[in-house]
Design an enzyme around this catalytic site. Structure first.
Site, PDB file in Angstrom:
ATOM      1  N   ASP A   1      55.538 -29.984   7.276  1.00  0.00           N
ATOM      2  CA  ASP A   1      55.504 -31.435   7.239  1.00  0.00           C
ATOM      3  C   ASP A   1      55.496 -31.880   5.796  1.00  0.00           C
ATOM      4  O   ASP A   1      54.807 -31.295   4.975  1.00  0.00           O
ATOM      5  CB  ASP A   1      54.246 -31.935   7.946  1.00  0.00           C
TER       6      ASP A   1
ATOM      7  N   GLU B   1      48.957 -46.927  -0.707  1.00  0.00           N
ATOM      8  CA  GLU B   1      50.110 -47.571  -1.332  1.00  0.00           C
ATOM      9  C   GLU B   1      49.701 -48.907  -1.918  1.00  0.00           C
ATOM     10  O   GLU B   1      50.035 -49.248  -3.051  1.00  0.00           O
ATOM     11  CB  GLU B   1      51.241 -47.790  -0.314  1.00  0.00           C
TER      12      GLU B   1
END
Lengths: 689, 580
Positions: free
Chosen positions: A314, A355
């Site tokens: 992943d 973020e």
């Protein structure tokens, strides 16, 4: 974090227990499971009988010599048992501590989640699948299950060794709980999914203890080879008796070959070194995996790990740090960078995602925009929703929104505006560089693009290049679009990637790779990973993952670390290599043993054969005894290697083979020459022979 | 010395130069591709299939393939056994040879059906022409063809993915005979006839000696009987099919079997031609030429090692010879020097040592010198070549599949050492393959050790040996090694026509032929079912020098471990006695 790996391999307590076990394992029922050592066992019995017969007048050869050989053979058998016992010791100790957590606890069964007051006390072992139980802070979770209501922090250190508590809550991917762990805050309503005896802890105890240990396919294949060699050596020794008797008749003398010396020869030639250590190697491999906090559901899975040649990794957490960071503000349509940064910062103030925080930090670093007094500004935060796919703020009549290109496009166009071609060009440039573009708009007008960058973990590039040398291909799995994925793949140095990956595509990819002859390993944690996990050859499920994922995998990573796969492959390869290297060593040893025993047996018949006594061993008796003693001691000497595993380097197969051949092949030929000579010198100096 | 090296080099160069194209040709034939003989032979082939109701497209599973071979070999055995028993009343018997005793007929029939050609009889006195032609020559062809067909079943097993079929045994047999063995034998027979090898059905001729011989008893002998017969046709296939059974008792040392230097060269090359070609065929048909070259290299290196050892031992003679002033054992332009006992003067040391090595490397067994008279170590090399299971080129087909058994074993150990469960040619080696590989590699050792061990305890055998002491043991060991390697080479020095030896050697020959053969077919069947694993840099290469080296090492190690004790009481003891 407490790692079991830091424990010492051999402790006093383990040794004492192993010594005891080595005698218990002398039972014929146990010995017969290991055919090579069973032969030594039989030989020990025969020499013992010969010794007893010697006391009553039957003379095979000097009684003292027979006695010495018998004693050494018994020690050889005991040493082999000891090797196995000490390898099992670690697992047994671990199993004991796990058993303590498995003890029956009182559970509070409730008829339904709405009737928490109707608690009924039952023993955890009486719980059936489907029962609901109520667990409060301070109580043990009685059985494996799924959280149906509540959220709580849970101490899972009994299983993972990790002392920091983890959150378990209804819904989502973190809803599975394991029996034997403890709730330390709040409460949970749990639906039991496993009956007593089949629970994770039960499986874990069985695995670490080795109770469920079956011989693995490769172990069986190797054992066939060892048994075949043993059979050959039985024929070699039997025929040698005949040849010797023929030669003696020709020379008109008594057959110089005694039963005892033939038995000594047979035991020395049979691959006892590897035979004695074979099961210890397998158990130790399993314990190494356990110490890495990975629980394999079968030994077969570890062997498969050694063969894996494709890793599906992943992206997030394995290749990149979990979160993206804002790295640049790119204004468009004539707006200034300052203007963009200001709006971006405002829109992210309440955004607690990594973020969002990184946008605030970047604004502060580049333009010194600081936190503002939120109360003065009459600000209203608009959180991210799956419907709008945007977040932002409304303040004093102006709206600021940030979101993906598509979402903002929709937002702007709804108000009759349009996203400029410049903005689209910038956004696609960002994508091509592997970044994620985030568009910021103020009052339905685009200000610019925030460049969110994926941060590649330090050292992964080198790791992947090592894997490539070993012939292992890495494939990155990501939900990103193909352009972004390609850029990150190139930067991280993975061989291939699967972009916009949905669970079905993962499964499809694995099938395709397997069809092309690859063995595939992957990690997963979500329920939707389960089909792919079930299909993969080596499937490591995260312990933090759902029950379904854990069921589908053939290993569970208690640390839930996405990079664990690489370590698992390493351990698998090391296990196979240890078997191969010790087999080579064991067989290579035979050369020296021939040079010790053959001249000792036949120099009387053909004096010229003493030229073969190149070690210059002092006498026939001493030569045979030295060889048999060496044969026993080498088992003890190699136990640490069997437990630790041979050293493993990430180089190509050819170089690895060359290195190991040099070490264990050539070393295996030379070592016994030196050691047998030394033992002979020692025996001679203390006057034992 | 230099001459010898040049001679050996040339001979091997010619051999390889012929084998490479022949390998390609065999590969095409067995894949059913078109070759230059197709137009001529395909009508015959079709006729055979039609008459015998063979469906050449049939894909037999390994069990059916194995049962077909078993049935065919059993039929061949019974047929040959009856011919030998009854040859006295059968036609084409101008010398009036009697039928064989049952034990000798058993031994001989097994020997020819198993491609061994151990001869406990003397051809010119115990075989009628009918037996030679309808019995032995037929078996020389078909026993070789059976070995080759098994190899192709194995190749198909490696190539196929997730399927069952290994081809049709009867079609394979037909193709091998029709396209490969018969045309090659015709060619070699004609070449041999041109050199003077006899080929007729005449009675033996009696000729007057040019120089009468006086025996020790004082009798003067003026006449000699010159044996006749259909020799050239049988010698061609005896060499080509790794059979080795001579028409005449002294085999290719006899001038009418091997008259000239050229016939010697032709026969020498014929010994190894098909086994060497098959290495290249193997690489071609599994679609990876390097794999064939790797196995070829391993075999070639072992052959060269053996050749140098035999030559060196024979050329240096013995200290006893050296000590005699009347003998010069140096190699000079005028003489071969060395140990010439048991060797034809016309072949000398170099050609005799080369033949001895070739014939025991390949499971051929024909001789042009008497191995019993070799120096201890010179004789030990051919002995060891047979004991390691005839894998240095070995028998037609059987040598290569035996070698593949060793390759599987090597790959198993080497694969583990690089941390992967082993695979060969993309197929995983698992417990079943390992079991079969062990049977293939160790059957020979077990049979030789058990057979010679029992023989060493049987008092009657002691009367059969011509020598005493260590050499006597070597003679027994050689006989069983020859049978156990399906070689058939005889050490001489052992009167082998006794009931015990006929039966025990016969049993050994049958065991070592058919048990590994069935094992390899089972491997083939299992391989065909498996999928192919992908090749990566983590895959152990099975065509590099490292693997070739390791393969050689494993073969020698297993050989040494199995036979060092036995050899130390035979040739090694004899060697130390010799050097005193």
């Amino acid at each position: 974090m407490r790692r079991r790996g830091k424990d010492r391999l051999i402790t006093k307590k383990l040794v004492i227990r192993a010594v005891k076990d080595s005698f218990i394992k002398l039972a014929p029922k146990t010995e017969i499971k290991n055919p090579v050592m069973f032969l030594v066992y039989l030989c020990a019995c025969i020499t013992t009988l010969l010794f007893i017969a010697g006391l009553f007048g039957f003379q095979d050869t000097s009684t003292g010599f027979v006695f010495a050989v018998a004693v050494i053979l018994w020690f050889t058998v005991l040493f082999a048992n000891f090797a196995e016992a000490i390898a099992e010791g670690h697992g047994k100790a671990q199993a004991d501590s796990l058993r303590a957590s498995r003890r029956d606890v009182t559970a509070y069964r409730i008829p339904s989640a709405d009737e928490k007051d109707k608690k009924e006390k039952v023993l955890s072992s009486m719980l059936k699948t489907g029962d609901l139980v109520f667990v409060e802070a301070g109580q043990h979770i009685p059985a494996d299950g799924i959280v149906v209501e509540g959220a709580a922090s849970v101490d899972e250190s009994t299983i993972t060794g990790e002392s920091a508590p983890v959150i378990r809550e209804a819904q989502g991917e973190r809803n599975s709980v394991t029996g034997g762990t403890t709730v330390i805050s709040d409460y949970l309503v749990i639906q039991v999914t496993k009956e007593a005896g089949e629970r994770f802890l039960d499986k874990m105890i069985a695995m670490v203890e080795g109770a469920a240990r079956k011989k693995t396919p490769n172990e069986i294949a190797l054992e066939i080879f060892l048994v075949a060699l043993t059979i050959i050596f039985i024929f070699v020794t039997l025929s040698l008796y005949a040849f010797s008797s023929f030669s003696a008749r020709q020379a008109d003398i008594v057959n110089p070959t005694t039963i005892t010396s033939l038995i000594a020869l047979l035991v020395c030639l049979a691959p006892t070194t590897i035979g004695a250590l074979l099961s210890a190697i397998g158990i130790a491999g399993m314990s190494r995996l356990n110490r890495a906090n990975v629980l394999a559901m079968s030994g077969r899975a570890i062997e498969a790990a050694g063969d894996v040649d494709v890793l599906l990794l992943d992206k997030t957490g394995t290749i990149t740090l979990g979160n993206r960071q804002a790295s640049r503000f790119i204004p468009v349509d004539g707006h200034t960078e300052q203007e963009l940064a200001d709006a971006a910062q405002l829109s992210s103030l309440a955004d607690e995602t990594p973020e969002g925080r990184s946008i605030v930090i970047l604004a502060k670093e580049t333009f010194g925009i600081r936190e503002r007094n939120l109360q003065d500004m009459q600000i209203e935060f608009i959180p991210f929703t799956a419907k709008t796919r945007m977040s932002g703020v409304d303040l004093r009549g102006s709206e600021i929104r940030k979101g993906s290109v598509d979402a903002i496009k929709e937002y702007v166009e709804a108000a009759g505006g349009r996203v400029s071609s410049q903005c689209e060009a910038v956004a696609s440039q960002v994508s091509q560089k592997g970044g994620t573009p985030l568009i910021v708009a103020k009052n339905h007008e685009v200000l610019g693009v925030i460049y969110l960058k994926d941060i590649i973990k330090a050292g992964v590039r080198e790791k992947f290049s090592d894997l490539r040398k070993m012939g292992i291909k890495t494939i990155m799995i990501t939900g990103d679009n193909p352009v972004t994925a390609a850029a990150i793949a190139a930067e991280a140095g993975v061989d291939d990637f699967l972009a916009e990956a949905a669970p079905e595509q993962k499964l499809e990819k694995i099938r395709m790779l397997q069809e092309a002859g690859h063995l595939v390993a992957m990690t997963g944690d979500g329920t939707n990973d389960a089909p792919a996990l079930a299909q993969a050859d080596v499937a490591v499920a995260m312990n933090s993952g759902t029950q379904a994922a854990k069921e589908a995998g053939n290993m569970v990573d208690l640390d839930s670390s996405p990079t664990k796969l690489i370590e698992v492959v390493h351990i698998g390869k090391q296990l196979l290599m240890t078997r191969g290297s010790l087999t080579t060593f064991s067989i290579a040893n035979d050369v020296a043993k021939y040079f010790a025993i053959v001249p000792a047996m036949f120099a009387g018949l053909y004096p010229g054969l003493s030229a073969l006594n190149i070690m210059g061993l002092s006498s026939a008796t001493s030569a045979i005894l030295s060889a048999v003693i060496y044969n026993a001691l080498i088992i003890i000497a190699l136990i640490p290697l069997a437990l630790k595993g041979v050293k493993y380097r990430e180089v190509s197969a050819g170089r690895l083979l060359f290195r190991n051949l040099l070490f264990y092949g050539v070393g295996g030929i030379v070592t016994p020459f030196v050691c047998i000579k030394l033992i002979d010198m020692l025996l001679t100096s203390i006057g034992l022979s | 010395m230099e001459n010898t090296i040049v001679q050996y080099g040339l001979c091997i160069a010619i051999l390889v130069a012929l084998a490479v194209p022949l390998g390609g040709y065999i590969g095409k034939v067995m894949n059913g591709e078109k070759v230059f003989l197709t137009r001529l032979l395909s009508p015959v082939e079709r006729l055979i299939y039609r008459t015998l109701k063979i469906n050449k497209e049939e894909q037999m599973g390994w069990k059916k393939y194995a049962v077909s071979i078993g049935a065919f070999s059993l039929f061949s055995f019974v047929f040959l056994f009856l011919i030998l028993l009854l040859q006295g009343v059968l036609p084409l018997n101008p010398q009036g040879v009697k039928g064989m005793s049952p034990d000798l007929a058993f031994n001989t029939a097994v020997s020819y059906v198993t491609n061994t050609n151990w001869q406990a009889y003397k051809g010119e006195v115990s075989m009628s022409y009918f037996s030679q032609m309808a019995g032995l020559t037929v078996q020389n062809f078909v026993s070789a063809a059976v070995g080759i067909s098994v190899l192709f079943a194995l190749i198909r097993g490696f190539v196929k993915v997730k399927s069952e079929g290994l081809g049709n045994f009867w079609a394979d047999l037909t193709r091998i005979l029709l396209y490969i063995l018969i045309p090659l034998s015709i060619l070699v027979s004609v070449l041999l006839v041109s050199q003077g090898v006899v080929q007729n059905l005449n009675r033996n001729e009696t000729v007057e000696l040019i120089e009468p011989v006086v025996t020790e008893d004082g009798d003067e002998i003026t006449e000699a009987t010159v044996p006749m017969g259909p020799a050239a046709s049988q010698i061609a296939i005896k060499q080509l099919g790794t059979n080795g059974g001579g028409v005449f008792g002294t085999n290719s040392a006899f001038p009418l079997e091997n008259p000239t230097a050229l016939s010697n060269l032709i026969e020498l090359i014929s010994i190894l031609l098909i086994p060497v070609s098959l290495c290249f065929t193997f690489g071609r048909n599994i679609r990876d030429k390097r794999q064939g070259v790797a196995l070829f290299s391993a075999m070639l290196i072992l052959l060269l090692l053996a050749l140098s050892a035999t030559f060196a031992a024979e050329q240096s003679g013995t200290p006893q010879l050296k000590a005699q002033e009347s003998v010069n054992i140096e190699q000079t332009d005028g003489q071969a020097g060395g140990n010439m006992e048991g060797k034809e003067a016309r072949f000398g040391i170099a050609d005799s040592a080369m033949w001895a090595t070739f014939t025991t490397a390949a499971a051929n067994g024909s001789v042009n010198s008497m191995h019993d008279s070799y120096t201890p170590l010179g004789g030990a090399v051919p002995l060891l070549l047979m004991q390691i299971g005839e894998v240095v080129f070995g028998g037609a087909g059987s040598g290569l599949y035996g070698m593949i058994g060793f390759a599987i074993m090597t790959v198993f150990i080497a694969g583990l050492m690089v941390g992967r469960t082993p695979e060969y040619l993309g197929k995983k080696i698992e417990a079943h393959e390992m079991k079969m590989a062990c049977i293939i590699c160790l059957m020979t050792s077990v049979a030789i050790l058990a057979g010679s061990g029992i023989a060493a305890l049987v008092p009657a055998v002691e009367k059969s040996v011509n020598n005493t002491g260590a050499h006597a043991l070597t003679e027994i060991l050689y006989a069983f090694s020859s049978a156990g390697g399906n070689n058939g080479s005889s050490f001489a020095g052992l009167a082998a026509n006794t009931v015990f030896l006929n039966l025990s050697l016969g049993i050994v020959m049958a065991l070592v032929r058919f048990i590994p053969m069935m094992a390899i077919l089972s491997v083939a069947g299992n391989m065909a079912k498996k999928k192919k694993t992908a090749v990566t840099t983590g895959t152990l290469s099975t065509c590099g020098p490292l693997f070739v080296g390791l393969l050689i090492f494993v073969i020698l190690l297993i050989g040494a471990l199995s036979f060092l004790p036995a050899l130390s009481l035979g040739p090694i003891a004899e060697y130390f006695q010799m050097i005193g």
